[in-house]
Design a protein around this motif. Structure first.
Motif, short mmCIF file in Angstrom:
data_model
loop_
_atom_site.label_atom_id
_atom_site.label_comp_id
_atom_site.label_asym_id
_atom_site.label_seq_id
_atom_site.Cartn_x
_atom_site.Cartn_y
_atom_site.Cartn_z
N TYR A 184 -18.50 13.76 10.89
CA TYR A 184 -17.43 12.92 11.44
C TYR A 184 -17.29 11.61 10.67
O TYR A 184 -18.26 10.88 10.45
CB TYR A 184 -17.71 12.60 12.91
CG TYR A 184 -16.80 11.52 13.44
CD1 TYR A 184 -15.44 11.77 13.60
CD2 TYR A 184 -17.28 10.24 13.72
CE1 TYR A 184 -14.59 10.77 14.06
CE2 TYR A 184 -16.44 9.25 14.18
CZ TYR A 184 -15.09 9.51 14.35
OH TYR A 184 -14.25 8.53 14.78
N ASP A 185 -16.07 11.34 10.28
CA ASP A 185 -15.70 10.11 9.60
C ASP A 185 -14.39 9.65 10.21
O ASP A 185 -13.41 10.43 10.24
CB ASP A 185 -15.56 10.37 8.10
CG ASP A 185 -15.09 9.14 7.34
OD1 ASP A 185 -15.94 8.41 6.84
OD2 ASP A 185 -13.86 8.93 7.26
N LEU A 186 -14.33 8.44 10.71
CA LEU A 186 -13.15 7.97 11.44
C LEU A 186 -11.87 8.12 10.63
O LEU A 186 -10.87 8.66 11.11
CB LEU A 186 -13.34 6.51 11.85
CG LEU A 186 -12.11 5.81 12.46
CD1 LEU A 186 -11.61 6.55 13.69
CD2 LEU A 186 -12.43 4.36 12.79
N ALA A 187 -11.88 7.65 9.38
CA ALA A 187 -10.66 7.67 8.58
C ALA A 187 -10.17 9.09 8.33
O ALA A 187 -8.99 9.41 8.51
CB ALA A 187 -10.89 6.95 7.26
N ALA A 188 -11.08 9.98 7.91
CA ALA A 188 -10.70 11.36 7.61
C ALA A 188 -10.31 12.12 8.87
O ALA A 188 -9.34 12.91 8.86
CB ALA A 188 -11.85 12.07 6.89
N ILE A 211 -5.63 3.89 4.12
CA ILE A 211 -4.70 3.80 5.24
C ILE A 211 -5.36 3.07 6.41
O ILE A 211 -4.75 2.19 7.05
CB ILE A 211 -4.23 5.20 5.67
CG1 ILE A 211 -3.32 5.81 4.60
CG2 ILE A 211 -3.53 5.16 7.02
CD1 ILE A 211 -2.01 5.09 4.39
N LEU A 212 -6.60 3.42 6.72
CA LEU A 212 -7.31 2.77 7.83
C LEU A 212 -7.45 1.28 7.58
O LEU A 212 -7.33 0.46 8.50
CB LEU A 212 -8.68 3.42 8.01
CG LEU A 212 -9.55 2.87 9.15
CD1 LEU A 212 -8.87 3.09 10.49
CD2 LEU A 212 -10.92 3.52 9.12
N PRO A 221 0.82 -1.22 0.00
CA PRO A 221 0.00 0.00 0.00
C PRO A 221 0.85 1.27 0.00
O PRO A 221 1.95 1.30 0.55
CB PRO A 221 -0.80 -0.12 1.30
CG PRO A 221 0.00 -1.02 2.18
CD PRO A 221 0.69 -1.98 1.27
N TYR A 222 0.32 2.30 -0.62
CA TYR A 222 0.96 3.61 -0.56
C TYR A 222 0.84 4.18 0.85
O TYR A 222 -0.15 3.95 1.54
CB TYR A 222 0.28 4.57 -1.53
CG TYR A 222 0.63 4.35 -2.98
CD1 TYR A 222 1.82 4.84 -3.51
CD2 TYR A 222 -0.23 3.65 -3.82
CE1 TYR A 222 2.14 4.65 -4.86
CE2 TYR A 222 0.08 3.43 -5.15
CZ TYR A 222 1.27 3.94 -5.67
OH TYR A 222 1.58 3.74 -6.99
N ARG A 271 -9.84 11.73 0.73
CA ARG A 271 -10.81 10.94 1.50
C ARG A 271 -10.56 9.45 1.30
O ARG A 271 -10.56 8.67 2.27
CB ARG A 271 -12.23 11.32 1.07
CG ARG A 271 -13.34 10.51 1.67
CD ARG A 271 -14.69 11.03 1.19
NE ARG A 271 -15.79 10.17 1.60
CZ ARG A 271 -16.23 9.13 0.89
NH1 ARG A 271 -15.69 8.85 -0.29
NH2 ARG A 271 -17.22 8.38 1.34
N GLU A 272 -10.31 9.03 0.08
CA GLU A 272 -10.09 7.62 -0.20
C GLU A 272 -8.71 7.17 0.27
O GLU A 272 -8.52 6.01 0.67
CB GLU A 272 -10.29 7.34 -1.68
CG GLU A 272 -11.70 7.71 -2.13
CD GLU A 272 -12.19 6.94 -3.35
OE1 GLU A 272 -11.41 6.16 -3.95
OE2 GLU A 272 -13.38 7.11 -3.69
N PHE A 273 -7.73 8.07 0.24
CA PHE A 273 -6.40 7.75 0.76
C PHE A 273 -6.49 7.37 2.23
O PHE A 273 -5.94 6.35 2.67
CB PHE A 273 -5.48 8.95 0.55
CG PHE A 273 -4.11 8.77 1.13
CD1 PHE A 273 -3.21 7.87 0.58
CD2 PHE A 273 -3.71 9.53 2.22
CE1 PHE A 273 -1.93 7.72 1.11
CE2 PHE A 273 -2.43 9.39 2.76
CZ PHE A 273 -1.53 8.49 2.20
#
Length: 440
Positions: free
Chosen positions: A361-365, A273-274, A152-153, A267-269
């Motif tokens: 709220y979004d956990l990853a972002a 990562i998550l 993964p990047y 957002r998708e990055f």
């Protein structure tokens, strides 16, 4: 298949982060399966029981979205079936109520969601019920955008270049769900439980529209950094709960503004990562940053939360968040940098506060943004990036329109003398503290 011969056997479409009937992957496949479909939703007590604010705006937003879906379904002589409890309890209820052939849903990549789905899959498998999951909330998920060596990047720029190189019309094509609306199971509409019945109460309705303005998107790169302007899309909450489809929005962004498209890629990055590095939920992406000796002064943290630091741009942002559930993106970076660098308070404290307050709220972002501010995340920039609130104000709110909206006392002597910390000293202290930790 002939639907009329299968009237007692159903498919369920489990809605989660996809509260819409149009261009929805799981719903399309469910309606295409040949069995009548009942859309279902769980007010999940595993999540709700942790929410302290019983006037949480997010619950009202979800409830409004579900009520809108119910009106659409009722017009088609169908219904949404809403359950309050745990997901396992919900599916025990639904599999007793209906003769369920299969359950369709869209993937969710958060750690809790992965555990929840595994538990539901096990419950359904024991009843010989198929469980189908699809990609819907992102253009590219999990391992669809990887380095050439299959890993993964961990840096955004090369990830975004690969993401863009893969993008074509196939990934942006909408699902033609409306063609199959006739396959919704026909039954009398079931009531959507009122918020009061699940332990919450209504609050102010001040939600942004889910139809992006073409002119705003076209000029997004010119307006997005100025908090006094109506220059951002305010679509975060709609992306979070799926009241707008990512494919539709990405098509518009690709046509109108590459900087806005870049924000969708960010957002998708963070989602990627998550997925690949779930340890970021509780720890730094770069483990060496967990050695930082945070001051964690509770009184200073409270002043930051209340917007009483004496730094106008910081206080304006926190007061906007507390009053509306929203904070301008540029200001989010400033207040996060201030907490982690000026006050040397653990980024996890700020992340948790945002998690309580942000409508979108979004956990990853949220996690990615806070780790970016703290320097502990996926960012090639060195840790000595410390935002100067005064310079940020000069660049992005020079006439102080945004600040005066939220900090009307900004020119009063008491406020002007109330700064919680002096900038130069705080910057020096942060660099020394970080430097010491990272040399270990």
């Amino acid at each position: 298949m002939n639907l009329t011969t299968l009237s007692t056997m159903l498919s369920l479409c489990w809605l989660r982060r996809d509260l819409r009937l149009d261009d929805q992957a799981a719903l399309y496949h469910a309606l295409h399966s040949g069995y009548p479909v009942v859309p279902v939703f769980v007010f999940d007590t595993n999540i709700l029981d942790d929410l302290e604010d019983k006037a949480d705006r997010r619950l009202l937003f979800i409830h409004d979205a579900l009520s809108g879906l119910q009106r659409q379904l009722q017009a088609m002589n169908s219904t949404l079936d809403v359950f309050h409890g745990t997901p396992e309890e919900a599916f025990l209820h639904w599999t007793a109520r209906y003769d369920v052939k299969a359950v369709y849903t869209n993937d969710d990549y958060e750690p809790y969601a992965r555990d929840r789905d595994a538990a539901v899959a096990k419950l359904l498998a024991a009843r010989n019920i198929a469980f189908h999951r699809y990609k819907d909330q992102v253009i590219f998920a999990k391992d669809e955008v990887m380095k050439d060596n299959g890993t993964p990047y961990t840096v955004f720029t090369p990830y975004s270049k690969k993401w863009l190189s893969k993008l074509d019309a196939f990934f942006l094509k909408s699902y033609p769900v409306a063609q199959y609306y006739r396959h919704f199971h026909r039954q009398q509409a079931l009531p959507v439980p009122p918020l009061s019945s699940i332990g919450f109460r209504e609050t102010e309705r001040d939600f942004p529209d889910n139809t992006p303005e073409q002119a705003l998107l076209a000029h997004y790169d010119q307006t997005r950094d100025y908090p006094a302007m109506n220059g951002t899309s305010r679509l975060g909450v709609h992306l979070r709960f799926g009241t707008i489809g990512i494919r539709q929005l990405a098509r518009q962004a690709r046509q109108l503004n590459e900087i806005f498209l870049k924000e969708l890629i960010w957002r998708e990055f963070y989602q990627m990562i998550l997925w690949h590095f779930p340890h970021v939920v509780g720890g730094s992406f770069r483990p060496e940053y967990d050695k930082i000796a945070w001051r964690n002064n509770e009184r200073e943290f409270q002043r930051w939360c209340e917007g009483k630091t004496g730094y106008p741009i910081v206080d304006a942002g926190m007061r906007e968040l507390n009053a509306t559930g929203y904070m301008h993106n540029r200001v989010r970076m400033i207040v996060a940098s201030f907490l982690t660098k000026h006050l040397l308070i653990d980024w996890r404290w700020g992340e948790a506060y945002f998690a309580k307050k942000l409508l979108d709220y979004d956990l990853a972002a949220n996690n990615g943004g806070w780790q970016w501010a703290a320097g502990s995340g996926c960012d090639a920039a060195p840790y000595f990036r410390v935002f100067n609130p005064a310079l940020q104000t000069e660049k992005f709110d020079r006439d102080m329109r945004y600040i005066r909206r939220w900090v009307p006392e900004v020119d009063e002597l008491d406020y002007m003398s109330s700064a919680i910390v002096e900038h130069s000293m705080a910057r020096k202290r942060a660099l020394e503290t970080y430097g010491k930790a990272l040399k270990q």
